[in-house]
Design a protein around this motif. Sequence first.
Motif, PDB file in Angstrom:
ATOM      1  N   UNK A 222      -8.815  31.989 -64.556  1.00 22.88           N
ATOM      2  CA  UNK A 222      -9.943  31.215 -64.047  1.00 22.88           C
ATOM      3  C   UNK A 222     -11.243  31.869 -64.521  1.00 22.88           C
ATOM      4  N   UNK A 223     -12.310  31.094 -64.507  1.00 21.21           N
ATOM      5  CA  UNK A 223     -13.615  31.561 -64.957  1.00 21.21           C
ATOM      6  C   UNK A 223     -14.587  31.467 -63.797  1.00 21.21           C
ATOM      7  N   UNK A 224     -15.345  32.549 -63.579  1.00 20.45           N
ATOM      8  CA  UNK A 224     -16.408  32.498 -62.576  1.00 20.45           C
ATOM      9  C   UNK A 224     -17.709  32.992 -63.186  1.00 20.45           C
ATOM     10  N   UNK A 225     -18.762  32.204 -62.970  1.00 22.04           N
ATOM     11  CA  UNK A 225     -20.102  32.626 -63.362  1.00 22.04           C
ATOM     12  C   UNK A 225     -20.861  33.011 -62.089  1.00 22.04           C
ATOM     13  N   UNK A 226     -21.330  32.024 -61.339  1.00 24.95           N
ATOM     14  CA  UNK A 226     -21.926  32.308 -60.033  1.00 24.95           C
ATOM     15  C   UNK A 226     -21.092  31.752 -58.886  1.00 24.95           C
ATOM     16  N   UNK A 227     -20.223  30.788 -59.167  1.00 25.03           N
ATOM     17  CA  UNK A 227     -19.399  30.211 -58.112  1.00 25.03           C
ATOM     18  C   UNK A 227     -20.009  29.014 -57.428  1.00 25.03           C
ATOM     19  N   UNK A 228     -21.145  28.507 -57.952  1.00 23.52           N
ATOM     20  CA  UNK A 228     -21.755  27.304 -57.379  1.00 23.52           C
ATOM     21  C   UNK A 228     -20.932  26.089 -57.811  1.00 23.52           C
ATOM     22  N   UNK A 229     -20.017  25.696 -56.978  1.00 22.34           N
ATOM     23  CA  UNK A 229     -19.158  24.572 -57.328  1.00 22.34           C
ATOM     24  C   UNK A 229     -18.610  23.965 -56.048  1.00 22.34           C
ATOM     25  N   UNK A 230     -18.551  22.632 -55.996  1.00 23.28           N
ATOM     26  CA  UNK A 230     -18.120  21.923 -54.799  1.00 23.28           C
ATOM     27  C   UNK A 230     -16.621  21.646 -54.773  1.00 23.28           C
ATOM     28  N   UNK A 231     -15.894  22.089 -55.811  1.00 21.21           N
ATOM     29  CA  UNK A 231     -14.471  21.770 -55.879  1.00 21.21           C
ATOM     30  C   UNK A 231     -13.571  22.991 -56.016  1.00 21.21           C
ATOM     31  N   UNK A 232     -14.131  24.188 -55.968  1.00 26.52           N
ATOM     32  CA  UNK A 232     -13.314  25.393 -56.001  1.00 26.52           C
ATOM     33  C   UNK A 232     -12.863  25.818 -57.371  1.00 26.52           C
ATOM     34  N   UNK A 233     -13.611  25.466 -58.426  1.00 25.68           N
ATOM     35  CA  UNK A 233     -13.172  25.754 -59.788  1.00 25.68           C
ATOM     36  C   UNK A 233     -13.109  27.245 -60.107  1.00 25.68           C
ATOM     37  N   UNK A 234     -13.846  28.077 -59.384  1.00 27.85           N
ATOM     38  CA  UNK A 234     -13.934  29.491 -59.758  1.00 27.85           C
ATOM     39  C   UNK A 234     -12.860  30.359 -59.106  1.00 27.85           C
ATOM     40  N   UNK A 235     -11.922  29.747 -58.401  1.00 27.38           N
ATOM     41  CA  UNK A 235     -10.864  30.518 -57.752  1.00 27.38           C
ATOM     42  C   UNK A 235      -9.492  30.058 -58.176  1.00 27.38           C
ATOM     43  N   UNK A 236      -8.484  30.798 -57.711  1.00 25.65           N
ATOM     44  CA  UNK A 236      -7.110  30.428 -57.996  1.00 25.65           C
ATOM     45  C   UNK A 236      -6.158  31.510 -57.543  1.00 25.65           C
ATOM     46  N   UNK A 237      -5.257  31.192 -56.644  1.00 25.70           N
ATOM     47  CA  UNK A 237      -4.288  32.176 -56.155  1.00 25.70           C
ATOM     48  C   UNK A 237      -3.445  32.687 -57.316  1.00 25.70           C
ATOM     49  N   UNK A 238      -3.168  33.986 -57.307  1.00 24.35           N
ATOM     50  CA  UNK A 238      -2.306  34.582 -58.315  1.00 24.35           C
ATOM     51  C   UNK A 238      -2.908  34.614 -59.700  1.00 24.35           C
ATOM     52  N   UNK A 239      -4.224  34.567 -59.804  1.00 27.83           N
ATOM     53  CA  UNK A 239      -4.855  34.437 -61.113  1.00 27.83           C
ATOM     54  C   UNK A 239      -5.581  35.712 -61.535  1.00 27.83           C
ATOM     55  N   UNK A 240      -5.968  35.728 -62.812  1.00 24.18           N
ATOM     56  CA  UNK A 240      -6.902  36.686 -63.384  1.00 24.18           C
ATOM     57  C   UNK A 240      -8.199  35.930 -63.630  1.00 24.18           C
ATOM     58  N   UNK A 241      -9.305  36.476 -63.148  1.00 22.19           N
ATOM     59  CA  UNK A 241     -10.601  35.826 -63.303  1.00 22.19           C
ATOM     60  C   UNK A 241     -11.433  36.543 -64.360  1.00 22.19           C
ATOM     61  N   UNK A 242     -12.196  35.781 -65.109  1.00 28.66           N
ATOM     62  CA  UNK A 242     -13.198  36.336 -66.021  1.00 28.66           C
ATOM     63  C   UNK A 242     -14.567  36.081 -65.398  1.00 28.66           C
ATOM     64  N   UNK A 243     -15.263  37.154 -65.041  1.00 31.96           N
ATOM     65  CA  UNK A 243     -16.546  37.085 -64.337  1.00 31.96           C
ATOM     66  C   UNK A 243     -17.659  37.296 -65.358  1.00 31.96           C
ATOM     67  N   UNK A 244     -18.381  36.212 -65.679  1.00 25.28           N
ATOM     68  CA  UNK A 244     -19.373  36.243 -66.756  1.00 25.28           C
ATOM     69  C   UNK A 244     -20.801  36.482 -66.263  1.00 25.28           C
ATOM     70  N   UNK A 245     -20.963  36.755 -64.989  1.00 19.50           N
ATOM     71  CA  UNK A 245     -22.279  36.852 -64.353  1.00 19.50           C
ATOM     72  C   UNK A 245     -23.201  37.861 -65.035  1.00 19.50           C
ATOM     73  N   UNK A 246     -22.644  38.936 -65.568  1.00 22.53           N
ATOM     74  CA  UNK A 246     -23.487  40.017 -66.082  1.00 22.53           C
ATOM     75  C   UNK A 246     -23.858  39.872 -67.556  1.00 22.53           C
ATOM     76  N   UNK A 247     -23.559  38.738 -68.149  1.00 20.81           N
ATOM     77  CA  UNK A 247     -24.009  38.469 -69.519  1.00 20.81           C
ATOM     78  C   UNK A 247     -25.421  37.894 -69.431  1.00 20.81           C
ATOM     79  N   UNK A 248     -26.417  38.780 -69.362  1.00 20.66           N
ATOM     80  CA  UNK A 248     -27.772  38.409 -68.956  1.00 20.66           C
ATOM     81  C   UNK A 248     -28.812  38.410 -70.068  1.00 20.66           C
ATOM     82  N   UNK A 249     -28.445  38.680 -71.296  1.00 20.26           N
ATOM     83  CA  UNK A 249     -29.451  38.781 -72.350  1.00 20.26           C
ATOM     84  C   UNK A 249     -30.192  37.458 -72.541  1.00 20.26           C
ATOM     85  N   UNK A 250     -31.463  37.561 -72.860  1.00 20.90           N
ATOM     86  CA  UNK A 250     -32.286  36.392 -73.197  1.00 20.90           C
ATOM     87  C   UNK A 250     -33.119  36.729 -74.422  1.00 20.90           C
TER      88      UNK A 250
END
Length: 676
Positions: A222-250
């Motif tokens: 599963x993929x999580x950025x900030x987790x602002x989602x109304x359908x639960x896309x950023x979670x998943x039981x038994x999963x490995x998550x990729x947390x992209x929040x800290x990719x902050x370059x501009x």
Amino acid sequence: MATRACVLLWLSVSGAVAQHGTSTASGASASTTASATATLVPTNGAVPLFHYEEQQLTTASLSDLSDTEAALFSFDSINVTSENTTSYVNYTLASSGDCKIFPGDSAWPALSAWKVLDTLAGGALVKTVPAASVCYFNGTSKHNDTACRALTSNWTDSYSHLEDPVEMLSPVYQGLTCQPPSLYNSGNCTLGGYPVYATNVSNVAQIQAAVNFARNTGIRLVIKNTGHDFSGKSGGAGSLSIFTHNLKDIDYIPSYNDATTNYSGPAFKAGAGVQAYEIYAAARDEGLVVVGGEGQTVGVMGGYIQGGGHSPLSSIHGMAADQVLNFEVVTADGRFTTGNAQKNSDLFWALRGGGGSTFGIVTSVVVKAYPDMQVTTSTFSFTSASVSQDTFWAGVRAYFSYFPTNADAGTYSYFFILPSVPSAGEFEFLMQPFFAPNKTLNETQALLQPWFSELSALGISISPKTQHFSSFWDAWNASFPLEAVEKTHVASASRLWPRRNWDNSTILNSTFEAIKANSEAGLTIIAFNQAPTWANGGYQDNSVNPAWRETICHMLTSVNWLNNSTTSEILTARHNFTFGYMQRWRDLSPGAGSYLGESDRLEPDFQWAFYGSFYPRLLALKKQYDPRNLLWAATAVGSEFFEVQSVDGLPNENGRLCTKTDPSLYVAQGPDWVPS
């Protein structure tokens, strides 16, 4: 594998990670967390990579591993961006009922395999410990009362969860298995729909390692950025998550020139983790604006922009996805590639509106920028407490008549209809705010005055706070509220009301009565009067739901239930909401749609509702770019072939992800098409 080999591999793909400033957790008044640096771009549209994007996993790097270990991280034999991909892609589904590998299964990776992943990722692997676990007993002793009180006091503030790699801001879809007890007593604290591990990534190599590991082992990703989602896309039981929040370059690009996209002008390249308050501040510092959301902490460059993205500037410049000039992305085969109008143009098309967690993991986005502008805002409210209900509703109905005029003037209104005391028949209308980009104070007052005059004639008194700002940042920062998160007993749905529902008083009155019925039933309504049409934003060949181009009002409504409700009671409430109240809205707007980012997980015929006539092409591209079904998210393209076998029978992420047992559920019917 020798530990030294892992370290050597890590050193071969990593380097000094760019340092960024830190945000305060107090709101958008904080300075941006990533300073923008100027970058010159060649006229062919090529964009220099961020330093973290240069840190990539390679086949040569894996030569230091044993054969068994290397197999865990090898790239897919299918290169999904190859010109010949379609000739050998096999999208045959597994047998009905087959599931992703789950903890406790014999095939679940051994602890030693996870340690290899952690070492390969430079220690970025995080074993999930729910934040609220400090509030629960561990054996016979409570974890930490002081920490629990501090956590609880800020639990509904979205800023408090920014650094958490697994927390889901819509905990209904996590399964509510570990919430602060004073807000929702979970009974104990278990992982539920949280991932088992998360990779807190700071470079592309870590993403590639996680992608390859998940694909080669068969576990859920599963993929999580900030987790602002109304359908639960950023979670998943038994999963490995990729947390992209800290990719902050501009990076600021003063002159981006690309004949293929027919765009010449300023742009920004921003990492996937950049949030609204960060990119807005970076643009402000250059005297510019970009098209992003109204919410302060939304990850603009992640699922928001991939799902379309409506904005306070949409009535002028269109959708956020319309602004994209370039993506850098890790695809499901583990390879790092570029998507733009010249390279992988079909992937570029799909990522601009076809949804996140579907075609790959985006690491950065290049977006158009525009000159900063003056903005006038107005905030006010009125209730039924001092007037009759009929008078209150007459005042609200009067406002609806001005939707086309206001949107065509380039404005964006954010308003609420709240059942403040439903049992007593009291209601509140709250405008927070009426947002008028590029409008003077006098011009905005002239737009609002006809409605205000009608309110006055009805005897409805208002005290509008109308303010003029010299810049977009100042207006946005001062006017939009910080929305609460972590709601434990709420489900929402949305509708893209088309302009044709304003063609005459008959259809408009019917539309209004259906909206009013939801409010009178105790449902909350949040709405946005806007018109992100092709005419205003310029035609864009992307996958944004075509329904957006006809929209005059994006409207959400929410149903609540008691925290102690039984599974049966919750299912009944949700069924009546989706197939009762929302069906009336669908019946009044046939062929229209719903917003992917603010959606109902149970939306019927979601393929048409969220993607419209583009769904067949999107599904074909899903088969090409993810032939092994690595990526799955609720309501995403291709999600109809799978289901979460929830442990409590509720629509959430607390259970195995398996292929559906009823093949008839694969077929989606739309007003104008039936996919093969």
